[in-house]
Design a protein around this motif. Structure first.
Motif, PDB file in Angstrom:
ATOM      1  N   ALA A  73     -10.772   6.508  15.093  1.00  9.46           N
ATOM      2  CA  ALA A  73     -10.043   6.350  16.359  1.00  9.46           C
ATOM      3  C   ALA A  73      -9.924   7.691  17.075  1.00  9.46           C
ATOM      4  N   LEU A  74      -9.674   8.756  16.311  1.00  9.05           N
ATOM      5  CA  LEU A  74      -9.567  10.099  16.896  1.00  9.05           C
ATOM      6  C   LEU A  74     -10.906  10.529  17.491  1.00  9.05           C
ATOM      7  N   GLN A  75     -11.983  10.245  16.768  1.00  9.93           N
ATOM      8  CA  GLN A  75     -13.313  10.580  17.256  1.00  9.93           C
ATOM      9  C   GLN A  75     -13.644   9.813  18.534  1.00  9.93           C
ATOM     10  N   VAL A  76     -13.260   8.528  18.560  1.00 11.03           N
ATOM     11  CA  VAL A  76     -13.508   7.712  19.751  1.00 11.03           C
ATOM     12  C   VAL A  76     -12.703   8.244  20.933  1.00 11.03           C
ATOM     13  N   LEU A  77     -11.445   8.636  20.690  1.00 15.10           N
ATOM     14  CA  LEU A  77     -10.605   9.190  21.750  1.00 15.10           C
ATOM     15  C   LEU A  77     -11.214  10.473  22.311  1.00 15.10           C
ATOM     16  N   MET A 124      -7.019   6.164   6.473  1.00 13.82           N
ATOM     17  CA  MET A 124      -7.390   7.494   6.949  1.00 13.82           C
ATOM     18  C   MET A 124      -8.712   7.449   7.718  1.00 13.82           C
ATOM     19  N   LYS A 125      -9.675   6.679   7.206  1.00 16.73           N
ATOM     20  CA  LYS A 125     -10.969   6.577   7.872  1.00 16.73           C
ATOM     21  C   LYS A 125     -10.817   5.961   9.246  1.00 16.73           C
ATOM     22  N   ARG A 126      -9.964   4.921   9.341  1.00 16.58           N
ATOM     23  CA  ARG A 126      -9.733   4.277  10.632  1.00 16.58           C
ATOM     24  C   ARG A 126      -9.121   5.265  11.614  1.00 16.58           C
TER      25      ARG A 126
END
Length: 409
Positions: free
Chosen positions: A7-11, A1-3
């Motif tokens: 990834a969503l934050q980076v996107l 979930m953290k990953r």
């Protein structure tokens, strides 16, 4: 979930950074400081992280030697396969010319030595540090690696007498893992800063280069999964496609979660069900997570050549072999490090003089690459376990039931 959240934050950071870069050139150029600060954080942690890991990796080989023949076969197999993958990756990057269509100015003072080629006598002598403390202070990676290997060998011969030193280095490496975890949390901010800056300065060119890099990297992963590993399996008389069918769901899980650790336990059980002896799988699979990162190995090599093309730097064949040598060392033992691929890439780039700014560009799309990179690692280590089991005559063909397969996930 953290990953997934990261990834969503980076996107989101990638999208917002692109919007800011297109909307306001002034703001886009100003926020470069955020990306630069993030790169500085990673650079701060590279030496204190890599030094204890390499020393411990060599020092702990004394326990591997007790395993004798199996350990020897396993390490030799890993080294040969990953070296072949590195060579294929360098050839692929050169043949496709990935990044050549894009030209991003680098830092001439930093790159002038590379552009002129290599003086191998000087290159080899510079690997041996005159003063290890000076090398540590200046972050000269190759001399640090050279000294680390010698120190690890010395500790291995001392046995229990070296325990205070190895205990200290283990504590230090764990502390640095935690430091890297903290730094990784700032990845979206760093990506936002550099993407906004790159778009403001270079426009669509940087986005086109990233799309090209993703395509070439995925071609490379496909070459590993559908060419290199099947040929390897054929050499060792392993039914590769049968093995792939037996573990495909776990490979898919690794692809979605971007974590090979998530599937370690069920994969161990699945390979035993497939016919490999428990003693072999229990040794080869965890060892492979550090020494046989097929997907990560290809990514690092393609990324280095990509950056050299983007910044207009010509690497001679000799220098490319030097890069392969660096990556052969640095890609070992970093499996447990958060964002290990970026850490290794930055360390390699630093040691050969590539601008750190280019690595920040790759961070924005790393989650896309990481999915295939992780799945490739899992397939490679599954094959390695079966190869070693067959070589030891402890492989018995079995067919895992569908029920057992579905219960693994």
């Amino acid at each position: 979930m953290k990953r997934f959240l990261l990834a969503l934050q980076v996107l989101i950071a990638l999208i917002v950074g692109a919007i800011v870069g297109f909307s306001s050139k002034t703001v886009g150029l100003d926020v470069q400081v955020l990306g630069a600060a993030f790169i500085r954080l990673i650079e701060m942690a590279i030496v204190p992280l890599i030094f204890p890991l390499i020393v411990l990796g060599v020092a702990q080989m004394r326990s591997v030697r007790r395993l004798g023949r199996i350990a020897g076969k396993t390490i030799l197999y890993f080294e040969v396969v990953t070296t072949v993958i590195l060579i294929v990756a360098v050839i692929l990057a050169n043949v496709t010319g990935v990044g050549r269509a894009t030209s991003l100015p680098g830092q001439p003072a930093q790159l002038s030595g590379i552009a002129q080629g290599i003086d191998f006598e000087t290159f080899l002598l510079d690997i041996i540090p005159k003063n290890i403390f000076s090398a540590l202070a200046n972050g000269n990676l190759l001399p640090i690696v050279f000294f680390s290997i010698f120190l690890g060998l010395a500790l291995a011969t001392l046995g229990d007498e070296a325990k205070p030193v190895t205990d200290f280095l283990e504590s230090m490496s764990k502390a640095m893992f935690k430091v890297i975890e903290y730094i990784v949390k700032f990845t979206p901010i760093g990506v936002f800063g550099y993407i906004a800056y790159d778009i403001a300065k270079y426009g669509w060119a940087s986005l086109g280069a990233l799309a090209e890099f993703i395509a070439v990297a995925y071609v490379g992963f496909a070459l590993i999964v559908f060419v290199i590993l099947p040929i390897t399996a054929m050499i060792f008389r392993v039914k590769y496609w049968s093995l792939l069918r037996a573990v495909w769901d776990l490979v898919f899980l690794a692809f979605i979660t971007r974590s090979s650790e998530v599937v370690l336990a069920p994969l161990t059980e699945r390979l035993e069900q497939y016919g490999a002896d428990n003693s072999i799988v229990s040794f080869v699979l965890p060892t492979g997570y550090s020494f046989n990162l097929d997907g990560a190995t290809l990514y690092e090599a393609v990324a280095v050549i990509f950056l050299s093309h983007v910044y207009g730097i010509h690497f001679s064949i000799g220098h490319q072999f030097a890069i392969i040598g660096i990556l052969m060392v640095l890609t070992k033992g970093l499996a447990g490090v958060p964002s290990a691929a970026i850490v290794v890439l930055l360390a390699t780039a630093k040691s050969i003089g590539l601008p750190a700014e280019g690595i920040a560009l790759l961070m924005g799309i790393d989650f896309v690459i990481d999915m295939a990179r992780t799945a490739t690692n899992v397939i490679g280590n599954s094959l390695a376990s079966i190869v070693i089991a067959k070589s030891e005559n402890v492989f018995r063909v079995k067919t895992p039931s569908p029920l057992a397969a579905s219960n693994d996930i």
